[in-house]
Design an enzyme around this catalytic site. Structure first.
Site, PDB file in Angstrom:
ATOM      1  N   HIS A   1      16.554   2.180  17.810  1.00  0.00           N
ATOM      2  CA  HIS A   1      17.937   2.665  17.897  1.00  0.00           C
ATOM      3  C   HIS A   1      18.403   2.730  19.152  1.00  0.00           C
ATOM      4  O   HIS A   1      17.782   2.869  20.322  1.00  0.00           O
ATOM      5  CB  HIS A   1      18.319   4.210  17.326  1.00  0.00           C
ATOM      6  CG  HIS A   1      17.985   4.276  15.943  1.00  0.00           C
ATOM      7  ND1 HIS A   1      18.894   3.775  14.964  1.00  0.00           N
ATOM      8  CD2 HIS A   1      16.880   4.728  15.280  1.00  0.00           C
ATOM      9  CE1 HIS A   1      18.431   4.012  13.938  1.00  0.00           C
ATOM     10  NE2 HIS A   1      17.108   4.565  13.876  1.00  0.00           N
TER      11      HIS A   1
ATOM     12  N   LYS B   1      -5.817   0.265  22.559  1.00  0.00           N
ATOM     13  CA  LYS B   1      -6.444  -0.733  23.442  1.00  0.00           C
ATOM     14  C   LYS B   1      -7.779  -1.531  22.894  1.00  0.00           C
ATOM     15  O   LYS B   1      -8.297  -0.796  22.071  1.00  0.00           O
ATOM     16  CB  LYS B   1      -7.095   0.163  24.905  1.00  0.00           C
ATOM     17  CG  LYS B   1      -5.895   0.947  25.494  1.00  0.00           C
ATOM     18  CD  LYS B   1      -6.592   1.746  26.313  1.00  0.00           C
ATOM     19  CE  LYS B   1      -5.450   2.670  27.234  1.00  0.00           C
ATOM     20  NZ  LYS B   1      -5.983   3.121  28.605  1.00  0.00           N
TER      21      LYS B   1
ATOM     22  N   ASN C   1       0.867  -1.061   0.152  1.00  0.00           N
ATOM     23  CA  ASN C   1      -0.100   0.038   0.069  1.00  0.00           C
ATOM     24  C   ASN C   1       0.937   1.225   0.117  1.00  0.00           C
ATOM     25  O   ASN C   1       2.087   1.207   0.092  1.00  0.00           O
ATOM     26  CB  ASN C   1      -1.017   0.048   1.262  1.00  0.00           C
ATOM     27  CG  ASN C   1      -2.341   0.815   0.970  1.00  0.00           C
ATOM     28  OD1 ASN C   1      -2.414   1.445   0.145  1.00  0.00           O
ATOM     29  ND2 ASN C   1      -3.404   0.141   1.525  1.00  0.00           N
TER      30      ASN C   1
ATOM     31  N   ALA D   1      -7.654   2.886  12.578  1.00  0.00           N
ATOM     32  CA  ALA D   1      -6.549   4.026  11.831  1.00  0.00           C
ATOM     33  C   ALA D   1      -6.039   4.918  13.070  1.00  0.00           C
ATOM     34  O   ALA D   1      -6.514   5.279  13.901  1.00  0.00           O
ATOM     35  CB  ALA D   1      -7.267   4.766  10.972  1.00  0.00           C
TER      36      ALA D   1
END
Length: 203
Positions: free
Chosen positions: A108, A170, A78, A150
């Site tokens: 990192h 959640k 996508n 989303a």
């Protein structure tokens, strides 16, 4: 007729360059689109050249050799996906990523920004939809039959059969069983035997 011509002209090229592309023969993505929007940028322009499945030219897949995936699943296909698999990512089957999804398997080091921390791989189960602009953080496990809403930030494990949203993500409710009969799909090429049980489970 147009679909068959599309398959005859471009389908064989797509299958030649993408040995891990397992999708329906017709009705998912036109082969000429895969050729011009995916294959040419990947193989000729060297954008994600080592990935063995289609990746959109706006997306990035790092360390693809550390990715395991099933069928009906092409991480990075996508728009604007970012898949970083330094510590490994295990994808199940029948997974869709919305545009802008990031999956980051390692951070990192705090005292050396050119080094990555080591850790467990991210695991994503079967029948999972991850909504647009969501981020999956290192060492997370997402179960089977899950929807991630989303703009979610997934920083802890998500159990199977659930709908989860938010930052941090959640569980907000249980999800009904996945009932699509995948055994009815006519694939564009022969499916490896190891996936036969998955495809026939709801038959």
């Amino acid at each position: 007729m147009i679909k068959k011509i599309d398959f005859l002209f471009f389908g064989w090229i797509v299958h030649l360059f993408y040995p891990e592309y397992y999708r329906p023969k017709y009705g998912y993505q036109r082969y000429y689109i895969l050729f011009f929007h995916y294959l040419i940028p990947q193989k000729l322009c060297r954008l994600n050249p080592r990935v063995r499945w289609p990746v959109h030219f706006t997306s990035k897949v790092l360390a693809p050799e550390r990715i395991q995936k099933g069928v009906l699943c092409d991480p990075g296909d996508n728009h604007n996906n970012y898949i970083q698999a330094n510590n490994g990512i295990i994808f199940g089957s029948n997974i869709e990523l919305g545009p802008g999804v990031s999956i980051i398997s390692s951070n990192h080091e705090s005292d050396n920004l050119r080094a990555h921390t080591e850790g467990k791989p991210i695991v994503i189960g079967n029948h999972v939809w991850i909504g647009a602009n969501s981020t999956i953080l290192p060492e997370v496990s997402i179960g089977n039959n899950v929807i991630i809403g989303a703009n979610s930030l997934v920083n802890k494990d998500i159990p199977s059969n659930s709908v989860a949203v938010g930052n941090p993500c959640k569980v907000i409710k249980q999800k009904e069983a996945y009932t699509e009969d995948l055994s009815q799909i006519i694939f564009s090429k022969k499916i490896p035997k190891k996936f036969s049980d998955f495809l026939n489970v709801n038959a």
